[in-house]
Design an enzyme around this catalytic site. Structure first.
Site, short mmCIF file in Angstrom:
data_model
loop_
_atom_site.label_atom_id
_atom_site.label_comp_id
_atom_site.label_asym_id
_atom_site.label_seq_id
_atom_site.Cartn_x
_atom_site.Cartn_y
_atom_site.Cartn_z
N TYR A 151 1.05 0.93 10.82
CA TYR A 151 1.40 0.35 9.51
C TYR A 151 0.23 0.57 8.53
O TYR A 151 0.44 0.98 7.39
CB TYR A 151 1.74 -1.15 9.63
CG TYR A 151 1.98 -1.75 8.26
CD1 TYR A 151 3.19 -1.53 7.59
CD2 TYR A 151 0.98 -2.49 7.61
CE1 TYR A 151 3.39 -2.02 6.30
CE2 TYR A 151 1.19 -2.99 6.32
CZ TYR A 151 2.39 -2.75 5.68
OH TYR A 151 2.58 -3.23 4.40
N ARG A 208 5.90 -13.07 5.77
CA ARG A 208 5.51 -11.73 6.23
C ARG A 208 4.38 -11.88 7.23
O ARG A 208 3.55 -12.77 7.11
CB ARG A 208 5.03 -10.88 5.05
CG ARG A 208 6.05 -10.81 3.93
CD ARG A 208 5.51 -10.03 2.75
NE ARG A 208 5.63 -8.60 2.96
CZ ARG A 208 5.06 -7.70 2.17
NH1 ARG A 208 4.30 -8.08 1.16
NH2 ARG A 208 5.24 -6.42 2.40
C1 PS7 Z 1 -4.62 5.80 -5.38
C2 PS7 Z 1 -6.80 4.71 -6.10
C3 PS7 Z 1 -11.24 6.48 -0.69
C4 PS7 Z 1 -10.74 7.99 1.31
C5 PS7 Z 1 -1.60 0.60 -4.85
C6 PS7 Z 1 -7.98 3.09 -1.74
C7 PS7 Z 1 -0.53 -1.75 -0.30
C8 PS7 Z 1 -5.83 -2.07 0.49
O1 PS7 Z 1 -0.99 -4.68 1.53
O2 PS7 Z 1 -1.39 -5.00 -3.00
O3 PS7 Z 1 0.31 -5.26 -0.49
O4 PS7 Z 1 -1.37 -6.87 0.41
O5 PS7 Z 1 -3.66 -5.90 -2.28
C9 PS7 Z 1 -5.19 3.39 -4.87
C10 PS7 Z 1 -9.73 5.78 1.19
C11 PS7 Z 1 -1.81 1.51 -2.58
C12 PS7 Z 1 -6.66 2.24 0.18
C13 PS7 Z 1 -2.56 -0.34 -0.13
C14 PS7 Z 1 -3.87 3.09 -4.35
C15 PS7 Z 1 -9.37 4.50 0.60
C16 PS7 Z 1 -0.46 1.08 -2.23
C17 PS7 Z 1 -6.21 1.04 -0.55
C18 PS7 Z 1 -3.80 1.65 -3.97
C19 PS7 Z 1 -7.87 4.34 0.52
C20 PS7 Z 1 -0.40 0.80 -0.79
C21 PS7 Z 1 -4.48 -2.91 -1.91
C22 PS7 Z 1 -5.20 0.31 0.28
O6 PS7 Z 1 -3.21 -3.37 -2.40
O7 PS7 Z 1 -2.19 -4.76 -0.60
C23 PS7 Z 1 -5.52 4.59 -5.42
C24 PS7 Z 1 -10.52 6.70 0.62
C25 PS7 Z 1 -2.37 1.26 -3.76
C26 PS7 Z 1 -7.47 3.17 -0.33
C27 PS7 Z 1 -1.23 -0.45 -0.39
C28 PS7 Z 1 -3.54 -1.41 -0.29
C29 PS7 Z 1 -4.35 -1.53 -1.39
C30 PS7 Z 1 -4.89 -1.10 -0.16
P1 PS7 Z 1 -0.98 -5.44 0.23
P2 PS7 Z 1 -2.61 -4.86 -2.14
MN MN Z 2 2.42 -4.26 0.30
#
Ligand code: PS7
Ligand code: MN
Ligand code: MN
Ligand code: MN
Ligand code: MN
Ligand code: MN
Length: 358
Positions: A151, A208
């Site tokens: 996940y 959840r």
């Molecule tokens: C494309 C900048 C840098 C190699 C919106 C940044 C949910 C923790 O799980 O809503 O709903 O509680 O608080 C960011 C790796 C992702 C991971 C991810 C996109 C780092 C949608 C961030 C961020 C990779 C999917 C927090 C993952 O959201 O979480 C860009 C390198 C988004 C990164 C989700 C979670 C972000 C997260 P939840 P949140």
């Molecule tokens: Mn989510």
């Protein structure tokens, strides 16, 4: 510091930056500090995934509607005029989807190689989210540790993969990182696991659960029991096992950051990681996670921003400082005392190999 040239900007691009500032927690400022060539592709990548996550997190969308929406999101992102008027986990995320047509206009202007990376990740993430939303609906959800990590791969490991591919496409990172995808994966896993441990109570209220049954069932009989004040000690030991599982990624995160060539990209990847190790320290041995929403203080966040915008040596110092705080709080009565102690030792040792003292 790079400043956006707003005079050349279309009204749709201005709208994209508006929603970036509205929806992003810590990412809006670091994205906007990126080198101009990376700024728009990464801002749009963020907005697409934020839109997808808004659908995943909207617990008012019935499952038979949610699953096809997650699976088809890559089609929506190329459909002129597509918008969605849902409830969203909050008003700001909802607004992004109400105005998603503006993001679509800008996505169509991207260089094909950038668009293709964003599309590929969106397809994989949407399908992964759909699989886990369905499993949760059927009362299964995250049972084993490998499922928990799968996940986290879908929602964060894939973000890392997309970002690394974008960095290499723009020549901002060492192409060798593409051959070490496990390092990229660790970057995403470390952030997502920290988020899942910290948000356990908030997610519980939304019905959840992301903590794997394989772990929590060693401490309580039913998931809800983890939140009973009478079970606080057991719940804390359970959270220690979750922290131990997250800490194993820290050394690979530092190794990944050694592969970044450009300062604005370094800042962009290092800030969230530094916030994550500080959050792990905040969560560790902290019963508040079972009844409140906790966050690192503004002051700590400011200091972490400064420390993670210099170089790898300074970020390693930050990691070492928090690792020592974690090791200090480690309790010999904790069933995972020895393993946590070893995990902290391993991080310190790794830092020592990168930057030997004296
Ligand atoms: C494309 C900048 C840098 C190699 C919106 C940044 C949910 C923790 O799980 O809503 O709903 O509680 O608080 C960011 C790796 C992702 C991971 C991810 C996109 C780092 C949608 C961030 C961020 C990779 C999917 C927090 C993952 O959201 O979480 C860009 C390198 C988004 C990164 C989700 C979670 C972000 C997260 P939840 P949140
Ligand atoms: Mn989510
Ligand atoms: Mn979310
Ligand atoms: Mn609009
Ligand atoms: Mn969360
Ligand atoms: Mn939260």
């Amino acid at each position: 510091v790079h400043r956006r040239d707003t005079s050349q900007e279309s009204k749709e691009l201005a709208s994209c930056f508006h929603y970036l500032n509205m929806t992003s927690r810590s990412f809006a400022s670091v994205i906007q500090e990126l080198n101009p060539d990376m700024l728009v592709p990464i801002a749009l990548f963020y907005l697409v995934l934020r839109g997808l996550d808004t659908i995943e997190d909207d617990m008012t969308i019935p499952i038979e509607k949610k699953v096809p929406m997650l699976r088809d999101f890559d089609k929506y992102m190329k459909t002129d005029g597509w918008t969605f008027n849902g409830n969203g986990p909050n008003e700001k995320d909802r607004d992004l989807l109400v105005h998603f047509d503006d993001i679509i206009v800008e996505l169509k202007k991207l260089k094909k190689n950038y668009y293709d990376i964003i599309e590929d990740i969106t397809i994989k993430m949407g399908n992964g989210m759909a699989d886990y939303a369905l499993a949760a609906e059927e009362g299964k959800g995250v049972e084993t540790v490998p499922q928990y990590e799968e996940y986290c791969h879908y929602v964060a490991g894939l973000v890392g993969e997309g970002l690394t591919r974008l960095f290499v496409a723009g020549d901002w990172a060492n192409p060798a990182l593409l051959e070490r995808m496990e390092l990229t994966e660790s970057m995403g896993q470390f952030l997502q696991k920290t988020n899942i441990i910290r948000d356990v109570h908030e997610d519980f209220l939304d019905k959840r659960r992301f903590w794997p049954t394989e772990i929590w069932s060693k401490y309580v009989d039913k998931w809800d029991d983890l939140f009973e004040p009478a079970n606080r000690q057991k719940a804390l030991y359970c959270s220690s096992e979750m922290v131990l599982n997250a800490l194993k990624h820290a050394d690979e995160c530092l190794f990944y950051m050694a592969g970044i060539r450009e300062q604005s990209v370094f800042n962009f990847v290092a800030i969230p990681q530094a916030m994550a190790i500080a959050t792990i320290d905040l969560i560790f041995q902290n019963p508040a996670i079972f009844h409140s929403h906790i966050k690192i203080t503004k002051g700590d966040a400011c200091q972490l921003m400064i420390e993670s915008t210099q170089n790898l040596r300074v970020v390693c110092d930050t990691f070492r400082r928090y690792t020592r705080k974690i090791a200090k709080k480690n309790d010999p009565r904790d069933p995972h005392f020895l393993e946590i102690s070893a995990a902290c030792g391993k991080i310190e040792q790794f830092i020592e190999t990168l930057f030997p003292t004296q």
